[in-house]
Motif scaffolding. Structure first.
Motif, short mmCIF file in Angstrom:
data_model
loop_
_atom_site.label_atom_id
_atom_site.label_comp_id
_atom_site.label_asym_id
_atom_site.label_seq_id
_atom_site.Cartn_x
_atom_site.Cartn_y
_atom_site.Cartn_z
N ASN A 1 31.39 36.62 24.19
CA ASN A 1 32.54 37.10 24.93
C ASN A 1 32.15 38.38 25.65
O ASN A 1 31.41 39.20 25.14
N PHE A 2 32.67 38.50 26.87
CA PHE A 2 32.55 39.78 27.57
C PHE A 2 33.95 40.20 28.02
O PHE A 2 34.65 39.42 28.67
N SER A 3 34.36 41.40 27.65
CA SER A 3 35.67 41.90 28.06
C SER A 3 35.52 43.21 28.81
O SER A 3 34.75 44.08 28.40
N GLN A 4 36.26 43.31 29.90
CA GLN A 4 36.27 44.57 30.65
C GLN A 4 37.72 44.90 30.99
O GLN A 4 38.41 44.12 31.64
N CYS A 5 38.18 46.04 30.52
CA CYS A 5 39.57 46.41 30.74
C CYS A 5 39.62 47.75 31.46
O CYS A 5 39.26 48.77 30.88
N SER B 1 26.95 35.46 17.11
CA SER B 1 27.72 35.53 18.34
C SER B 1 27.72 36.97 18.86
O SER B 1 27.49 37.91 18.10
N ILE B 2 27.96 37.08 20.15
CA ILE B 2 27.91 38.41 20.77
C ILE B 2 29.23 38.71 21.45
O ILE B 2 29.73 37.90 22.24
N VAL B 3 29.80 39.86 21.14
CA VAL B 3 31.05 40.26 21.77
C VAL B 3 30.84 41.63 22.41
O VAL B 3 30.36 42.56 21.76
N GLU B 4 31.19 41.74 23.68
CA GLU B 4 31.06 43.04 24.36
C GLU B 4 32.42 43.45 24.89
O GLU B 4 33.16 42.63 25.43
N HIS B 5 32.74 44.71 24.73
CA HIS B 5 34.02 45.21 25.26
C HIS B 5 33.77 46.52 26.02
O HIS B 5 33.19 47.44 25.49
N GLU B 6 34.23 46.55 27.28
CA GLU B 6 34.12 47.78 28.05
C GLU B 6 35.51 48.17 28.54
O GLU B 6 36.30 47.31 28.89
N ALA B 7 35.77 49.46 28.56
CA ALA B 7 37.07 49.90 29.06
C ALA B 7 36.90 51.20 29.85
O ALA B 7 36.11 52.06 29.46
N THR B 8 37.61 51.31 30.97
CA THR B 8 37.57 52.56 31.73
C THR B 8 38.99 52.93 32.16
O THR B 8 39.85 52.07 32.30
N THR B 9 39.20 54.20 32.34
CA THR B 9 40.47 54.67 32.93
C THR B 9 40.11 55.63 34.05
O THR B 9 39.27 56.50 33.88
N SER B 10 40.73 55.44 35.21
CA SER B 10 40.41 56.35 36.32
C SER B 10 41.66 56.65 37.13
O SER B 10 42.69 56.01 36.98
N LYS B 11 41.55 57.63 37.98
CA LYS B 11 42.63 57.98 38.89
C LYS B 11 42.11 57.83 40.31
O LYS B 11 40.92 58.03 40.55
N ILE B 12 42.99 57.48 41.24
CA ILE B 12 42.57 57.52 42.64
C ILE B 12 42.37 58.98 42.98
O ILE B 12 43.27 59.79 42.82
N GLY B 13 41.17 59.31 43.42
CA GLY B 13 40.86 60.71 43.63
C GLY B 13 41.25 61.19 45.01
O GLY B 13 41.19 60.46 45.99
N GLU B 14 41.66 62.45 45.07
CA GLU B 14 41.91 63.09 46.36
C GLU B 14 40.65 63.05 47.22
O GLU B 14 40.71 62.90 48.42
#
Lengths: 500, 246
Positions: free
Chosen positions: A406-410, A434-447
């Motif tokens: 599984n690959f997850s990107q949130c 089995s292989i499970v990958e999870h990535e998560a990012t939080t960002s803002k639209i920058g000025e």
């Protein structure tokens, strides 16, 4: 070269930009000024029953639909199950308890709904299509999309049926399927989402009034995108449609759904169930643009979108969910894949946009049962105003699902500082290879990003569209071309205010 | 072309520019040098219209029009271009897509039809060759994962596509190796004409070996304290700022 794709993406993103503005003040201003454009009410002559839920109501629905006894029995069984269940409370959303006795469970345009051509349609109905931006003739010409429109509870129009039937493909309303293909409905309806699955699934199984059925026979590649529009029109009604797609061995189908509702101060309930069955080596692609009325800027009104969507993938089969969720006061939705057969594949691509007081708790479940099963999850949340958006996802790898992946990107994108983004990943792996990958990012639209675009001559709205477009790219490029055309039509009215 | 008179500006109420004057005529190349924190990048940002800065006094005239209250995208449409010191990354947006939109937005503002994709592509290829860049560059996401040198080249590439009347290069040379520096300088030189002008902000005389300026200005503490010909840059190299700003 990527040049040719630009305009399509831009079109899709226009529905996002009206709520995404340069800074907090402007976000709030623009967002509150941008009104929901599908809020009109059409005055069809409708056949509506009184509100409330009991056995008699269910019998009435079944009778109005001239259903066979076995169907009524299924409904009543579901109703018994419903009585034992409670409304779920675990989601990261807040709303007062829904009183099922205040809802109207059946409302249909009175005019005879089985149409052979558009000329036979209720002019008011055609007007609704036009206001929605869906000209069926235009669609036929443009894309060859077969369309099934469900207004309130009843399917009113399907096109291209004959062309499809030559290939043995069945695409019709659920009512028609119950009448004409009882063996298929008995076999598959409720096989993926049983009534006891959850509260809203049980409710749906008891009271659903229509929906779409689609059957692709063995070895058949469905030559066109199949499409359904859902619309709630009547006040006080709930919409409980049911969709079932069965793809036999080695077949392929791509299915699109779009939804809108009138603007009302009350909350309307939409509790749909979608079931997908992909037999060995079949592929089902299911795409949604969900644009139910989200409520006004103060959070009054709007659709409660509580939907259960699930697919079963047999050996070597593939199920792919793509969703663009922009509407609804509350979205509670987890399109899922049960990867039952060895080497089956599940995918989930999602863009969820919330603004004002909207709440979304959405994600997916990937249940790996077969060996060497693979799943991919790409979730893009965009929050603006005072809204809250949560990703909730389960990846479960059973003991026998050896060598699964599984690959997850949130990812979450925030606009302003009053909104929230949350991620709730649940990972449950029961074997060692089995292989499970999870990535998560939080960002803002920058000025900085905006100024950079401005300096290149790209104005604010365009720039935000561009940045958000880039952010959502992985999901947007999954949508079929035809959908871009439809999405444009659906979203055009929204644009008028925000751009002009 | 550009006339800046008695310009004062602040950021978060802290004064940065304190009475700056500058005149740039068409066909000229001006180099602006100065110690760190003297206001060089601020000057570039203010000309381009970054609203982080508050202009508290003075005028910025471009093509005989006061542009102080003009939105940055409208300044760009008039022909102002800034090569950023730190170009931003926009993931998911390809270089070609970005340039296509930029070029066509500018054309739209000037009442022109959008450029066809074919013409645009040809123009891009031509300019890529000039800057010795591979065409695979076009499908990469804007500055996403670019090396420092690639980002700067990408700025000059955009400049070559947008053909500005006034180009401000904010430390475009920093982070470039000598080969890249020559290529960038060559790109700038090929765009030079009697119709346009360049303002080059740099710390090093090195770049000025390849792009010959008509004037060199020294900016210190928010104002231009000395202006002369190209020889000033050489003098600066020898004496340092302290030797020149007494």
């Amino acid at each position: 070269m990527h040049l040719e794709h630009v305009d399509v993406e831009k079109v899709l993103l226009y529905n996002l930009i009206f709520m995404l503005e340069k800074d907090e003040k402007k976000i709030i201003k623009e967002v509150t000024e941008a009104e929901y454009k599908y809020g009109f009410v059409s005055n069809f002559d409708t056949d509506t029953i009184s509100p409330g839920l009991n056995e008699d109501i269910i019998k009435t629905i079944s009778k109005k639909k001239k259903e066979p006894d076995w169907m009524l029995k299924k409904r009543l069984e579901a109703f018994e199950v419903l009585k034992t269940l409670k409304q779920p409370e675990w989601a990261n959303v807040e709303y007062p308890d829904i009183d099922l006795q205040n809802i109207i469970y059946y409302s249909a345009p009175k005019k005879k709904v089985q149409l052979n051509s558009l000329d036979e349609a209720d002019p008011e109905l055609l007007k609704t299509f036009t206001r929605l931006g869906i000209s069926i003739e235009e669609q036929k010409r443009l894309a060859g999309v077969a369309v099934d429109v469900v207004i309130d509870s009843v399917s009113v129009s399907t096109s291209f049926k004959e062309k499809l039937s030559e290939l043995g493909i069945i695409f019709c309303s659920m009512s028609e399927a119950i009448e004409k293909h009882p063996e298929l409905i008995k076999k598959y309806l409720g096989s993926v989402v049983p009534a006891k699955d959850n509260y809203f699934a049980a409710l749906n199984a008891a009271v659903f009034s229509d929906g779409s059925f689609c059957f692709i026979p063995k070895g058949t590649h469905c030559p066109m995108e199949l499409s359904t529009y859902f619309r709630i029109n009547e006040a006080g009604t709930g919409q409980f449609e049911r969709t079932l797609i069965v793809a036999e061995e080695q077949s392929y189908v791509s299915y699109l759904e779009g939804c809108t509702a009138p603007q009302r101060d009350e909350n309307q309930l939409h509790a749909a169930v979608v079931e997908l069955v992909a037999l060995d080596s079949a592929e089902i692609k299911y795409s949604t643009v969900q644009n139910w009325y989200p409520g006004d800027k103060n959070g009054v009104g709007g659709v409660y979108n509580f939907v259960t969507k699930r697919g079963v993938a047999h050996k070597n089969a593939k199920i792919s969910w793509t969703q663009v969720e922009t509407g609804s006061a509350i979205t509670w939705k987890y399109p899922s894949c049960i990867l039952k057969g060895d080497d089956s594949v599940g995918e989930f691509f999602s863009i969820a946009v919330t603004k004002n007081h909207q709440q979304a708790d959405t994600g997916t479940k990937m249940i790996h049962m077969g060996k060497r099963t693979k799943s991919t999850i790409i979730s893009k949340g965009i929050s603006a105003g005072k809204s809250n958006s949560s990703y909730r996802g389960l990846v479960k790898i059973n003991r026998n699902a050896e060598n699964s992946r599984n690959f997850s990107q949130c990812d979450s994108l925030l606009m302003g500082d009053k909104c929230g983004a949350h991620t709730f990943p649940y990972i449950n792996v029961n074997n060692k290879n089995s292989i499970v990958e999870h990535e998560a990012t939080t960002s803002k639209i920058g000025e900085d990003q905006l100024f950079y675009c401005n300096q290149r001559g790209i104005g604010e709205k365009e720039a935000i569209a561009l940045i958000v477009n880039g952010y959502c790219k992985e999901v947007l490029q999954r949508l079929p071309m035809e959908f871009a055309v439809e999405a444009k039509n659906l979203l055009e009215i929204t644009l008028e205010d925000s751009v002009g | 072309m550009l006339r800046i008179q008695d310009l004062f500006c602040t950021i978060n109420n802290t004064p940065v520019l304190k009475g700056l004057n500058l005149n740039v005529k068409a066909g000229e190349v001006h180099a602006i040098m100065g110690p760190n924190g003297s206001g060089k990048s601020t000057l570039a940002s203010v000309i381009a219209g970054d609203d982080k800065y508050d202009v508290t006094n003075g005028n910025v005239e471009f093509l005989n029009k006061n542009i102080i209250d003009l939105a940055p995208e409208l300044r760009a449409a008039m022909g102002v271009f800034l090569s950023f010191q730190y170009p931003v990354e926009i993931p998911g947006v390809s270089v070609s897509n970005f340039i296509k939109i930029a070029v066509n937005e500018k054309r739209k503002q000037n009442g022109l039809e959008p450029m066809s994709s074919t013409d645009l592509l040809q123009e891009m290829k031509k300019n890529l060759e000039l800057l010795k860049m591979d065409s695979s560059f076009l499908s990469r996401y804007l500055n996403d994962g670019f090396s420092g040198g690639e980002k700067k080249r990408n700025e000059i590439f955009q400049m070559s596509m947008l053909k500005p009347k006034l180009a401000i290069l904010d430390e475009t040379d920093s982070g470039l190796d000598i080969d890249a520096l020559k290529i960038v300088a060559n790109g700038v030189n090929s765009l030079r004409s009697s119709e346009n002008a360049f303002v080059i902000i740099t710390h090093y005389q090195r770049l000025l070996n390849y792009i010959k300026p008509d004037y060199v200005h020294i900016l210190a503490d928010g104002a231009i304290v000395k202006s002369a010909g190209p020889e000033l840059a050489l003098e600066l190299e020898k004496k340092g700022y302290e030797g020149i700003i007494k």
